[in-house]
Scaffold this active site. Structure first.
Site, PDB file in Angstrom:
ATOM      1  N   ARG A  94      92.304  61.487  17.200  1.00 25.17           N
ATOM      2  CA  ARG A  94      91.131  61.137  17.984  1.00 25.17           C
ATOM      3  C   ARG A  94      90.740  59.687  17.735  1.00 25.17           C
ATOM      4  NH1 ARG A  94      87.615  65.295  17.711  1.00 25.17           N
ATOM      5  NH2 ARG A  94      85.747  64.121  18.076  1.00 25.17           N
TER       6      ARG A  94
ATOM      7  N   GLU B 198      83.656  70.423  26.856  1.00 24.19           N
ATOM      8  CA  GLU B 198      82.625  71.454  26.791  1.00 24.19           C
ATOM      9  C   GLU B 198      81.343  70.792  27.300  1.00 24.19           C
ATOM     10  OE1 GLU B 198      81.917  73.054  22.880  1.00 24.19           O
ATOM     11  OE2 GLU B 198      80.292  74.319  23.622  1.00 24.19           O
TER      12      GLU B 198
ATOM     13  N   LYS C 198      79.434  64.653  19.799  1.00 27.38           N
ATOM     14  CA  LYS C 198      78.307  65.003  20.667  1.00 27.38           C
ATOM     15  C   LYS C 198      77.129  65.551  19.862  1.00 27.38           C
ATOM     16  CE  LYS C 198      81.144  67.176  23.405  1.00 27.38           C
ATOM     17  NZ  LYS C 198      81.685  68.073  24.433  1.00 27.38           N
TER      18      LYS C 198
END
Ligand code: ATP
Ligand code: MG
Length: 588
Positions: free
Chosen positions: A284, A58, A294
């Site tokens: 992850r 994104e 982020k």
């Protein structure tokens, strides 16, 4: 639909050529669970022998080292199995997304060593088609316009232990839903007045299936579609359909999407799409002493806790690039940590270990003195200069040698002299002889101190001309070897030393991660001297400063011409020690 066909055909053609070869390929010795699935799918010809992955960031921030793991995995798998990997921007939320991020993401993926040819896609390219899919669901009575407020929807959703409640608008007739949805698109309503929801099951044990929102009204311009839309699809809806449109076969994502997989499959099944990719989740990457989200990184940037996204202390790809990391080291690291199904935290020293291994092989050696102590060689002729041979890299003879100047005034490191040396201190002290790397043996004969403070101002030494190159033929031993620079030739430089950005292995420990920021994460030394061979060092070039660590020229160097070096990593390798200890343990 045409877009979809074209893309699938394109991929199909490519993949047919390599399909045969893949099937003959022996499975590697040990493969991770994702590659095992792919090998199995190739055997059973599940996707006609195709392997198509994607990396779907994104564009709402800069990529971090966690993304690097996903990039290496997706692009790596495509390369290994003769498939393709698309770069797809998941740009469905116009409020937080910007072109700056798109550009940085492309730069980072390229820098890591991967390419996507012409396969640069955007979820926003599919907005028309996604809209059609939404209407399709409405017509099939699988979606409805809900007019509850966001708060009310939340209240109706229930909890992990309690089922949700159906909205009073859930059973609107299809025609009314269609009409409302079309007017939503036409901008007839305010934000939050209505949403489009999938009609699944408000009592489902999986909260994701309790009539998730598919579209919402957002009266904001999009960085690519401008004012064309005032309704935007939600991630869960857009993502699976984008995968399907692009003919993705294996949609690899992180574990937090495990509970979204039934929804991923629900949309694709209800819409009876031609191509139904398999979503596969992996753990992850978490790294000690840093944060990897982020949102949090943006907080650090906006709160001026760091100097921008590419601050060399940041775990962003642009940050570690600026710090001096190599793409090879990051790819090796990604290979080493592998992919697993269980979440864990990787020790940051493993990342540093991969980096040292790589830099050790290729970083040219240079000498730099960070904390200056002046040394006058009393018996060296005042106007004489000798050029001595110095190897550029003992690990790589092909790197050759360079010449370094020796003269009467030198600088050594302050910590390489002790007036009263403790036991086992083998460096310089009064009366003691040491070797200057590549040069001569020197002996300290006098110490000049500030009369008031007692601070050592300069040393006087004598050198032995018979020890040129740093060796003596009479077999006498010197234990210490120091790095040094010639005062008349050295170049002034600023050196920025970095330490972990956080003081705790888990920065979230104790609440707000910003409370655990390391106040000593950067130390700037502005009066350093580096050897003359570095005078024209260009931005981004990497060196090992003898006995100090690996350093990289910072882009700020071009601002006013002062050389600025970032310390990439020290020489001390904690990971190698841990490994050694583990090996010794297992032998006892
Ligand atoms: P963040 O949580 O840092 O904001 P994100 O998941 O929101 O990251 P996206 O842009 O959606 O960021 O991520 C793009 C891809 O990278 C996704 O497939 C995501 O699963 C993957 N990814 C994100 N963070 C990690 C990580 N720490 N380790 C491995 N893969 C990751
Ligand atoms: Mg995300």
């Amino acid at each position: 639909m045409q877009v979809q066909k074209d893309k699938m055909n394109e991929n199909q053609l490519k993949n047919n050529e390599i399909k045969e070869e893949n099937l003959q390929k022996e499975a590697p010795q040990s493969v991770d669970f994702i590659r095992s699935i792919i090998i199995e799918d190739l055997k059973t010809n599940k996707y006609g022998g195709r392997v198509a992955t994607r990396f779907p960031p994104e564009p709402n921030g800069y990529l971090h080292i966690g993304h690097a793991k996903s990039i290496c995995l997706n692009f790596g798998i495509a390369a290994e199995f003769g498939g393709t990997c698309n770069l797809r921007f998941d740009d469905t939320n116009p409020c937080k997304e910007e072109m700056e991020y798109v550009e940085s993401i492309k730069e980072d993926v390229r820098w890591l060593g991967f390419g996507w040819e012409n396969r640069e896609y955007y979820a926003s390219d599919y907005f028309d088609q996604l809209y059609e899919y939404a209407e399709q669901l409405i017509k099939d009575n699988k979606a409805y316009v809900d007019s509850l407020s966001a708060d009310e929807i939340r209240e109706h959703r229930g909890t992990l232990t309690e089922p949700g409640r159906e909205s009073p608008y859930r059973n609107r007739p299809v025609e009314e839903n269609l009409d409302l949805f079309r007017r939503m698109r036409a901008g007839k309503f305010k934000e939050g007045e209505h949403v489009l929801r999938a009609k699944i099951d408000m009592a489902s044990a999986n909260i994701n299936l309790r009539d998730p929102t598919i579209y919402r009204i957002r009266k904001v311009a999009h960085h690519r579609t401008g004012d064309k839309w005032c309704i935007y699809p939600m991630y869960d809806f857009a993502h699976c359909l984008s995968d399907s449109i692009e003919g993705i076969t294996h949609s690899i994502c992180t574990l937090e999407f495990e509970n979204n997989r039934p929804l991923y499959d629900w949309f694709l099944n209800e819409l009876k799409v031609e191509n139904h990719p398999q979503q596969i989740e992996f753990a992850r990457l978490n790294l000690s002493y840093t944060v990897m989200s982020k949102r949090k990184l943006l907080e650090l940037v906006e709160g001026n806790h760091v100097c921008g996204w590419d601050d060399p202390r940041m775990p962003t790809i642009s940050g570690i690039r600026r710090r001096g990391y190599t793409p090879e080291a990051i790819r090796t690291f990604a290979d080493r940590i592998g992919v697993a199904k269980a979440n864990s935290v990787v020790d940051i020293v493993l990342l540093e270990h991969s980096l040292r291994e790589d830099l050790n092989k290729r970083a040219p050696r240079r000498m730099a003195v960070l904390q200056l102590l002046k040394v006058v060689i009393d018996n060296y002729p005042e106007d004489k200069v000798e050029w001595l041979d110095a190897e550029n890299n003992p690990e790589d003879p092909s790197a050759g040698t360079r010449q370094i100047p020796f003269s009467t005034v030198l600088y050594i490191e302050q910590e390489d002299f002790r007036e009263n040396p403790p036991k086992k201190y083998f460096r310089l002290s009064p009366g003691r002889e040491v070797r200057l790397k590549y040069a001569f043996y020197i002996k300290c004969v006098d110490v000049v101190k500030d009369a008031q403070t007692g601070k050592v101002l300069e040393l006087h030494c004598t050198y032995d001309p018979e020890t040129r190159g740093g060796w003596s033929s009479d077999g006498r031993m010197v234990k210490g070897t120091l790095h040094w620079v010639s005062a008349a030739h050295a170049v002034k430089a600023e050196v920025r030393l970095y330490d972990n950005l956080f003081t705790k292995p888990d920065p979230e420990d104790g609440g707000d991660f910003k409370q655990n920021l390391n106040p000593k994460s950067i130390e700037v030394l502005s009066d350093c001297l580096v050897e003359s061979a570095l005078a024209n060092a260009t931005t981004g070039s990497r060196y090992q400063f003898l006995r100090q660590g690996y350093f990289c020229v910072d882009p700020d160097s071009t601002k006013d011409g002062t050389l600025i070096f970032n310390r990439t990593v020290t020489l001390r390798d904690t990971w190698a020690k841990i490994e050694k200890a583990q090996k010794e343990d297992s032998h006892t």
